[in-house]
Design an enzyme around this catalytic site. Structure first.
Site, PDB file in Angstrom:
ATOM      1  N   CYS A  23      -1.675  57.547 -26.032  1.00  0.00           N
ATOM      2  CA  CYS A  23      -1.571  57.800 -27.461  1.00  0.00           C
ATOM      3  C   CYS A  23      -2.918  57.447 -28.081  1.00  0.00           C
ATOM      4  O   CYS A  23      -3.334  56.278 -28.054  1.00  0.00           O
ATOM      5  CB  CYS A  23      -0.459  56.954 -28.075  1.00  0.00           C
ATOM      6  SG  CYS A  23      -0.319  57.231 -29.841  1.00  0.00           S
ATOM      7  N   CYS A  35      -4.048  63.249 -34.423  1.00  0.00           N
ATOM      8  CA  CYS A  35      -3.482  63.085 -33.076  1.00  0.00           C
ATOM      9  C   CYS A  35      -4.610  63.014 -32.034  1.00  0.00           C
ATOM     10  O   CYS A  35      -5.275  64.020 -31.750  1.00  0.00           O
ATOM     11  CB  CYS A  35      -2.509  64.215 -32.731  1.00  0.00           C
ATOM     12  SG  CYS A  35      -1.581  63.870 -31.220  1.00  0.00           S
TER      13      CYS A  35
HETATM   14  O1  PYC Z   1      -2.659  60.089 -31.373  1.00  0.00           O
HETATM   15  O2  PYC Z   1      -2.283  60.773 -29.328  1.00  0.00           O
HETATM   16  C1  PYC Z   1      -1.904  60.468 -30.448  1.00  0.00           C
HETATM   17  C2  PYC Z   1      -0.454  60.536 -30.747  1.00  0.00           C
HETATM   18  C3  PYC Z   1       0.541  60.979 -29.927  1.00  0.00           C
HETATM   19  C4  PYC Z   1       1.732  60.860 -30.647  1.00  0.00           C
HETATM   20  C5  PYC Z   1       1.431  60.338 -31.885  1.00  0.00           C
HETATM   21  N1  PYC Z   1       0.079  60.145 -31.922  1.00  0.00           N
END
Ligand code: PYC
Length: 315
Positions: free
Chosen positions: A91, A240
Site C-alpha cells: 500500500c 494511490c
Molecule cells: O496507496 O497503494 C495505495 C493504496 C492501496 C489501497 C489504498 N491505497
C-alpha cells in the site's frame, strides 16, 4: 482467538487517504516470510482487523498497518496492510503514512530504510522537507486493451497492471472525475470490478480488485487525474501509491513515458503524487513521492461485553 482489551494506534493521512498504524496490543503473527505473516494474520487475527479499521472504531476508507519484525537482512521492519475487507500486498499511501508515523514516534530519522511487505521489500526515504518517497516492488503491464462487457454501461477496454496490487486501468470520458460525481464513479467502478470477476477477465495470480479511472487534470502541474476504487467499499482519497505505480509501468511499457521522466498524478480529491520509473535489470521500479500528516493517537478499547467489539458487520 485472542481478545486484547486495548490496541494502540497512530492515525495519519497521506494526501487525504487515512492510515492507522498499530503500535501496541496486537499479538504478532507468525511466519518466516511476510506472506506467511499475512496468511497468519488472516487466519488468526481477522477479528482484530475488523475491530481496528471498521465501524464503530474506524470506517471503510482506513487502511491499517501492523508493524512486524523484518524478514530480510538489514530491513528496518515489516508491515502487513489491511482494510475493510482483507489484507493488501502493498500500500503506497500506507507506506508513506508508516514512514511519517515511525518518524513521529522517534523510531526513524531522515534517510532511506527498507521495509518488508508481503509484495516484497520496498525502500522508503524520509526527505528533509518532511515528504516521503518510496521505491516500490517491480511493477508491470500485464495485459493491454483487455475488454469487458459491463452491464448497464456496455463494453469497456482497459489495461491490467500490477504495482504491488492488481489494477484495471481505463478512461471513461463520459463520466467526469470529481468529488461532486462520487456516486456515479463508485457505481461504474463497482460494476467494472464485478464484470471482470464474472467474465473471468483476470491475471493468473490474484483477482483484479482495484479499478482506476483516468482523465485529464485541471491542475497545470499534473499530468492526469484519477479515481481509484479500493478492494472494499471505499475509494482512495490519495492518487494511490500502488495504482500510480501500475500507471507508470503501463506508460513506460506503452512508450508514453521515459524512465526517469516525472509524472504527476492528481487524485479525485485534488491531492498529488509525483513519480518516476527506474529501470533495474529487467524490472521497472516506480518511485512515488507524497506527504503524510499525523492526525491522532488513540488507545482503542474492546470491552468484553461490547456486541460490536469486532466491528458492526459480521465476518
Ligand atoms: O496507496 O497503494 C495505495 C493504496 C492501496 C489501497 C489504498 N491505497
Amino acid at each position: 482467538m485472542t481478545h486484547p482489551e486495548w490496541i494502540e494506534v497512530v492515525d495519519s493521512h497521506t494526501e487525504g487517504e487515512p492510515t492507522r498504524v498499530v503500535i501496541e496490543g496486537w499479538p504478532m503473527p507468525s511466519g518466516a516470510t511476510m506472506s506467511e505473516k499475512r496468511a497468519d494474520l488472516r487466519e488468526r487475527f481477522d477479528h482484530l482487523r475488523r475491530a481496528v479499521v471498521t465501524e464503530p472504531r474506524g470506517h471503510d476508507a482506513i487502511v491499517g498497518a501492523l508493524l512486524t519484525p523484518p524478514v530480510s537482512e538489514g530491513a528496518h521492519c515489516g508491515v502487513v496492510f489491511f482494510n475493510d475487507v482483507g489484507t493488501l500486498g502493498m500500500c503506497g499511501h500506507g507506506l508513506i503514512g508508516v514512514t511519517k508515523t515511525l518518524a513521529h514516534l522517534g523510531r526513524l530519522a531522515p534517510g532511506a530504510v527498507t521495509i518488508d511487505t508481503p509484495a516484497g521489500p520496498v525502500v522508503s526515504t524520509l526527505l528533509g522537507d518532511g515528504s516521503v518517497t518510496f521505491a516500490n516492488v517491480p511493477s508491470f503491464l500485464y495485459a493491454k486493451d483487455a475488454a469487458v462487457e459491463v452491464p448497464g454501461y456496455g463494453p469497456v477496454v482497459g489495461d491490467i497492471a500490477y504495482g504491488g496490487n492488481w489494477f484495471f486501468l481505463t478512461e471513461l470520458p463520459e463520466i467526469v472525475i470529481g468529488l461532486p460525481n462520487l456516486e456515479r464513479l463508485m457505481a461504474v467502478t463497482r460494476a467494472i470490478r464485478e464484470a471482470l470477476w464474472d467474465q473471468g477477465v483476470a491475471n493468473e495470480a490474484a483477482p483484479i480488485d482495484h479499478i482506476e479511472l483516468f482523465s485529464p487534470s485541471p491542475r497545470a502541474d499534473a499530468h492526469s487525474r484519477n479515481f481509484v476504487l479500493c478492494p472494499g467499499a471505499a475509494y482512495d482519497r490519495s492518487p494511490c501509491g500502488t495504482g500510480t505505480s501500475a500507471k507508470l509501468a503501463t506508460l513506460v511499457e506503452r512508450g508514453v513515458l521515459k524512465p526517469g521522466q516525472v509524472w504527476r498524478q492528481e487524485s479525485v480529491t485534488g491531492s498529488l503524487f509525483e513519480g518516476t520509473v527506474e529501470v533495474r535489470g529487467d524490472d521497472l521500479i516506480p518511485h512515488i513521492r507524497g506527504r503524510a500528516y499525523v492526525t491522532g493517537t488513540a488507545r482503542l478499547r474492546f470491552e468484553p461485553s461490547d456486541p460490536f467489539r469486532y466491528g458492526i458487520r459480521p465476518a
